[in-house]
Structures are given as C-alpha cells and as structure tokens.
Design an enzyme around this catalytic site. Structure first.
Site, PDB file in Angstrom:
ATOM      1  N   GLU A  27       0.876  -1.162   0.000  1.00 48.38           N
ATOM      2  CA  GLU A  27       0.000   0.000   0.000  1.00 48.38           C
ATOM      3  C   GLU A  27       0.919   1.220   0.000  1.00 48.38           C
ATOM      4  O   GLU A  27       1.843   1.288   0.806  1.00 48.38           O
ATOM      5  CB  GLU A  27      -0.886   0.046   1.265  1.00 48.38           C
ATOM      6  CG  GLU A  27      -1.828   1.247   1.217  1.00 48.38           C
ATOM      7  CD  GLU A  27      -2.591   1.504   2.515  1.00 48.38           C
ATOM      8  OE1 GLU A  27      -2.234   0.909   3.551  1.00 48.38           O
ATOM      9  OE2 GLU A  27      -3.543   2.302   2.479  1.00 48.38           O
ATOM     10  N   LYS A  30       4.931   0.588  10.656  1.00 50.34           N
ATOM     11  CA  LYS A  30       4.889   1.745   9.757  1.00 50.34           C
ATOM     12  C   LYS A  30       4.454   3.003  10.506  1.00 50.34           C
ATOM     13  O   LYS A  30       4.980   4.083  10.299  1.00 50.34           O
ATOM     14  CB  LYS A  30       3.874   1.483   8.632  1.00 50.34           C
ATOM     15  CG  LYS A  30       4.465   0.968   7.330  1.00 50.34           C
ATOM     16  CD  LYS A  30       3.383   1.011   6.253  1.00 50.34           C
ATOM     17  CE  LYS A  30       3.815   0.317   4.981  1.00 50.34           C
ATOM     18  NZ  LYS A  30       2.735   0.323   3.972  1.00 50.34           N
ATOM     19  N   ARG A  32       5.813 -12.561   9.279  1.00 54.65           N
ATOM     20  CA  ARG A  32       6.553 -11.358   8.912  1.00 54.65           C
ATOM     21  C   ARG A  32       7.859 -11.317   9.688  1.00 54.65           C
ATOM     22  O   ARG A  32       8.040 -11.999  10.689  1.00 54.65           O
ATOM     23  CB  ARG A  32       5.717 -10.127   9.222  1.00 54.65           C
ATOM     24  CG  ARG A  32       5.359 -10.009  10.696  1.00 54.65           C
ATOM     25  CD  ARG A  32       4.900  -8.606  11.124  1.00 54.65           C
ATOM     26  NE  ARG A  32       4.698  -7.681  10.066  1.00 54.65           N
ATOM     27  CZ  ARG A  32       3.489  -7.224   9.702  1.00 54.65           C
ATOM     28  NH1 ARG A  32       2.415  -7.653  10.321  1.00 54.65           N
ATOM     29  NH2 ARG A  32       3.392  -6.345   8.747  1.00 54.65           N
TER      30      ARG A  32
END
Length: 564
Positions: free
Chosen positions: A38, A274, A264
């Site tokens: 994204e 983020k 992850r």
RNA sequence: UGGGCAGUCGCCAAGCGGUAAGGCAGCAGGUUUUGGUCCUGCCAUACGGGGGUUCGAAUCCUCCCUGCCCAGCCA
C-alpha cells in the site's frame, strides 16, 4: 535490468513445497506471484523479506512477479510513496518488467462485480453507521445480529448502491456489505463492508470515484484478474482467507489464486511498525525516512548496506509460519560478508595522536604502495604518502599495556601498515597530562612492512601522514533502540522509552589518507581495523561526510570486555 | 472462556514414520603486514508436556500447556 540469478540451492520451505506440489500435479504450468504494497509509507527490511520471497520464487521457478499497488484508501496514500517504493524495489535488484499494476486500475471491474453480488442477493446496502455496525457485529464470544437493512430487495439495493456511487449520500451514511453470516465465529465473515463512501481525491483516479472498495474485496479479485497463482501474505491475514475464497467463489473471476500466509520479519532492536516509523520521522527523532538508523530500505541504502547483503539476509532467515525475532547480528554478518569482498581498504585515524619519527629526515616524503583489497587482487594498489610526522590511533598506544597487548607501547616495535617498523622512545604530555605526542624511531630496512632478517612484529597499526591527511565528518551509528525484543517491553512503557541516546555520535576530529579526497557519495570503504564506511550525500565542497555502516569484528575488545 | 495459527540448540531454520541439516551467535585452536578475513574443531540421547499407536515417532492419534492474531466504513 535482470532479476538477480542465484546458483545457490534454495532452502526448502513450506511455500516451495506447495508450489512443487502444484507444478507436479499439473494444477499450474508456471507460477505468478505479486508484491502488493500500500503506498502509504516507505518500505522497510520487513518488506524486503516479502519482495525477495515473491520475486525470488518467480525467478527460481521461471515465473513472473507483479508489482501491484494496493491503493484503495485515498486518504492515506500518496504518489510520494509509490515513487519511493518503485525506487526501493529496483534498488533491491528486482524488475517487474511491464508488470506494474494498481488496484485502482480495477475500480470499474470491481464495481461491476459488486452489482453482480447485489443482483444475486449476496450484498446489500446498509444504513447503519460505523458505531452501529460495531454493535451489531457482536464480540469474540457472542454472535452478531443481522442488520435491519439486510433484507432489502435487489432493486432497492441496486438503486441505493448506484446513488452511493453518484454521491447522493454523505460519508458514513451507507455502506455496501456482503451478506454472509452474522453468527460466524470468524468475525471477518460477519457481513463485512466491501464499499464505503469516501469523497476524497485519489492519487490516480482523481475525483472519478466517491466510493472505494475495501481491502478484502479488492485484493482477491485483483489477484484473480492478474492470474496470480500463489498470493503470499503475512500471518494476520490467515483469518481473512475464508473471505478471500468466498468472494472468488461468488464471482465469475478468471481463476482462483491460493492465499498462503507466512510470518513477517521481526528484527532485534528494531521497530518495524509503519505507524511508529512515521512518528519517529514526524517527531524528528531521526532525520527523515532515509536516516541511516532507520530500518527502511532508504535508510539502509544511505547507511551503506548493499542490496546484495539484504538479499543474502532474506535468503538466510528462511520462510516459515512461526513468529520470530531475528538477531540483528545476522544482518550485520551479511553486510560484513559482502563488504569484505568488495570494499577497498583505506586508512583513517578516528582519534589522532601525533607520532614523530625522530630519525626520519625532515621534509622527506615517500609514496608507499598499498593493496586496495587483500580479498580481491583485481582491486589494484594505490600510493600513500609517508613522512616524519604522522597520526596514529590514540587507542593503539598504551603506556602500561595489559597482557596480550601487541599494539604500540614504550620500547616495543610495531609495524605501521604498508610502511615501516617503528619503536616508541618517548611519550610527550600536555599540561593536562594527556598524551600529545609519541616520539619514535624507525628501521629504514623495514620499508613496506617487513625485514630481511624475518623478525616477527606482531602488532600492525594504521596511520596517516599528518600534513597530507584530510579531515572528514564521521557519523557513527548504533542501534536506535536499547531493547532487543519489543515483546518484552515493561508494563506501562512504550517504544520511546527505549530510544538509545547514543544511536548517533558525530566525529569531527578524524584524519583520512589523501586518496579519499575525491570519494563520491555512495562509495563504500573499509577503514582498516575500524569498520566499513560509506560516503554520505551530505558530502560536498565543504568536506566529506562518512556513515559508519558497521564496525569490524573486534575479538580483542570482546576479550577485554569479558575480563572486566 | 469463540475462531484461526504456531511451538525443533541463545537467535533463525531444515526435517513430512527409519533413528536430529545448515546458518548466525558462542567457545577452543591455526594462518595472518587489518586482534579483520580465512581454516579447523566443539556446540540438541533431543524436537513445549503427558499418554497412546508402531519393530521404530520431531514426524501419526489424544489430552494438556504456552505464545501470537481477529470485534477499522485500515491494509
């Protein structure tokens, strides 16, 4: 650009096992993966794991990997991020050829499919507001309740949905929901919202749309439209897989990709969220997204980490489904391994102390030859000026050396790398008692660092010629955080309580050998016996700036630390 | 205490019923004009725990324990 090839046999992992099976059974003739960021932030080392996985699988199996921007939420996304993401993927060494896509490319198709869902009674327009939807959703242990709007007619739903599209309603007033099962133990299946009203300008579609599709609805369809065979995502989407499959089962899509989830990456001493990374930037804790202390690819690039090292790291950590925290040491190992082979050696004195060779003629200058990289003869040689007045590392002299010391101490002969044997005869101190100068003699027969008599000189130290040396600014980096694993944070504390106050130390006293005078931004060097350094883009006419990429291993320091 | 997932050496991680790969870290040596690199050796009778099936189990069954994820009109 070619995607990097590899002659190494890849380590087995569960995803490869699945692909092998699918290829063998004939389910697929070839594979197609995708990296779907994204564009709402900069890529970090965790994304690198995913990029290397997806592009790496495509490479190893002779398949294709798409780059697709998952841009369904215009208020959080920006072209600044799509540009940086493309730059980072390219820098990492991967090529999406002409396979660049945007979820927003599918907005028309997505809309058509939504009408199909409505026409088949599988989606409805709901007037509940966000709060009400939440209340109706139930809890983890209590089933949800049906929306009062759940049984509107197809005609009414179609009319309402079209009017949503046309901007007749306010944001939040209505949403389109899939009609699945409000009692499902999987909350994702309790009539998830698939379209919401957002009167926002999109970075690619402008003002064309006033409604935007949600991730769960968009992602699976995008995968299907692109013919993705294996849709690889992280563990938190495991619960979404039934929904991924549900949409594809309802719609006339060209194929049904398989979603596969892996763990992850977490790195010790590293923050990978983020949102928090953005806070570090906004709160000026660091100097931007590319601050060399950041785990972003932009930061690591500026620090001097090579793409080869990061790819090697990604290969070594493996791929599995268990949550884990990888030691930062492994990344450092990969960085050093690459730099050892490729970085030219130079001499730099970080904390200079004067050394005068009393029996070396005043004014005489010799140009001594030095190999650039003992690991790579093709790197050639260079000339280094030697003279009567030098600088050596303050740490390389000890008046009362500990046991096992083989650097300089009074009366002890040491080798000046590439130059001569010298012996310290006298220690000069300033008014404060601090050593200001070392008076030495040298052996003229030891030119180049060896003698015919073959006598052993254990210590070798680096140096620069005082008058020929040049200054520079060195930025010495350390971990940004003092805590290894953020899962171990104390109650009531947050990540800002673990910031390392010494994560950046600036050195402005160092002296470099003159061959570095024309060093260019991005170049990487080994400062012998110190570490690897890269030329920072802040370098300019006013002077050179170097970032310390990583120190050299130092078994002497480790041994001394163990003693105390 | 609903659902999903995971637990193999300090950290990653192979293994898929035939008797515990590999890497990082660590330790001990050797080489060395970087106390770097390189080389050699050591480093899980043991696979979260208990039962069970089997000639044989990390691998199959079962119960239990622990950890992670999910109640955004974020992705």
């Amino acid at each position: 650009m070619e995607n990097p090839t590899t002659d190494k046999t890849p380590v087995s992992n569960f995803i490869r096992t699945i692909i092998d099976r699918d290829l063998e059974s004939g389910k697929h003739k070839s594979i197609k993966t995708r990296f779907p960021p994204e564009p709402n932030g900069y890529l970090h080392i965790g994304h690198a794991k995913s990029i290397c996985l997806n592009f790496g699988l495509a490479r190893d199996y002779g398949g294709i990997c798409h780059l697709r921007f998952d841009d369904t939420n215009p208020i959080k996304e920006d072209v600044e991020y799509v540009d940086s993401i493309m730059e980072d993927v390219r820098w990492l060494g991967f090529d999406w050829q002409d396979k660049l896509f945007y979820a927003s490319d599918y907005f028309d198709q997505l809309y058509e499919y939504a009408e199909i869902l409505i026409k088949e009674g599988k989606a409805y327009v709901c007037d509940l507001c966000q709060e009400e939807i939440r209340k109706h959703r139930g809890t983890l242990t209590v089933p949800g309740k049906d929306s009062p709007y759940r049984n509107r007619s197809v005609e009414e739903n179609l009319d309402l949905f079209r009017r949503m599209r046309d901007g007749e309603f306010e944001e939040g007033a209505k949403s389109l929901r899939a009609k699945i099962d409000m009692a499902s133990p999987n909350l994702n299946m309790r009539d998830p919202v698939i379209y919401r009203i957002k009167k926002a300008e999109h970075h690619r579609t402008g003002n064309k749309w006033l409604i935007y599709p949600m991730y769960d609805y968009t992602h699976c369809i995008s995968d299907a439209l692109e013919g993705i065979t294996h849709s690889i995502c992280t563990l938190e989407f495991e619960d979404h897989r039934p929904l991924y499959d549900w949409f594809l089962d309802q719609l006339p899509v060209p194929c049904h990709p398989q979603q596969i989830e892996f763990a992850r990456l977490n790195l010790s001493h590293t923050m990978m969220s983020k949102r928090r990374l953005l806070e570090l930037v906004q709160n000026k804790v660091v100097n931007g997204w590319d601050d060399p202390r950041m785990p972003t690819l932009a930061g690591m690039r500026r620090r001097g980490f090579s793409p080869e090292a990061i790819r090697e790291f990604a290969d070594r950590i493996g791929v599995a489904k268990a949550n884990s925290v990888v030691d930062f040491e492994l990344l450092q190992f990969c960085v050093r391994e690459d730099l050892n082979k490729h970085a030219n050696r130079v001499m730099a004195v970080l904390d200079p102390v004067k050394l005068t060779i009393e029996n070396y003629p005043e004014g005489k200058v010799e140009e001594l030859e030095a190999d650039n990289n003992p690991e790579d003869p093709s790197a050639g040689v260079r000339l280094i000026p030697f003279s009567r007045n030098l600088y050596i590392e303050r740490d390389d002299f000890s008046e009362n050396p500990p046991k096992g010391w083989f650097r300089m101490s009074p009366g002890k002969e040491v080798r000046l790398k590439h130059a001569y044997y010298v012996t310290c005869k006298e220690v000069v101190r300033d008014a404060q008692g601090r050593i200001s100068e070392l008076i030495c003699t040298y052996d003229p027969l030891s030119r180049g660092g060896g003698t015919a008599d073959g006598r052993k000189v254990r210590g070798t130290i680096h140096w620069v010629s005082a008058e020929h040396s040049i200054p520079a600014e060195l930025r010495l980096y350390d971990q940004l955080f003092t805590i290894a694993d953020f899962n171990d944070m104390e109650e009531g504390k947050d990540y800002t309580d673990y910031l390392n106050p010494d994560s950046l130390v600036v050195n402005r006293v160092c002296r470099l050998e003159p061959s570095l005078r024309d060093a260019k931004a991005g170049e990487r060097y080994q400062f012998m016996r110190q570490g690897y350094f890269s030329v920072d883009p802040d370098s300019g006419p006013d002077g050179l700036v170097f970032n310390r990429i990583v120190t050299l291993k130092d078994s002497w320091a480790k041994q001394q630390a163990a003693k105390s």
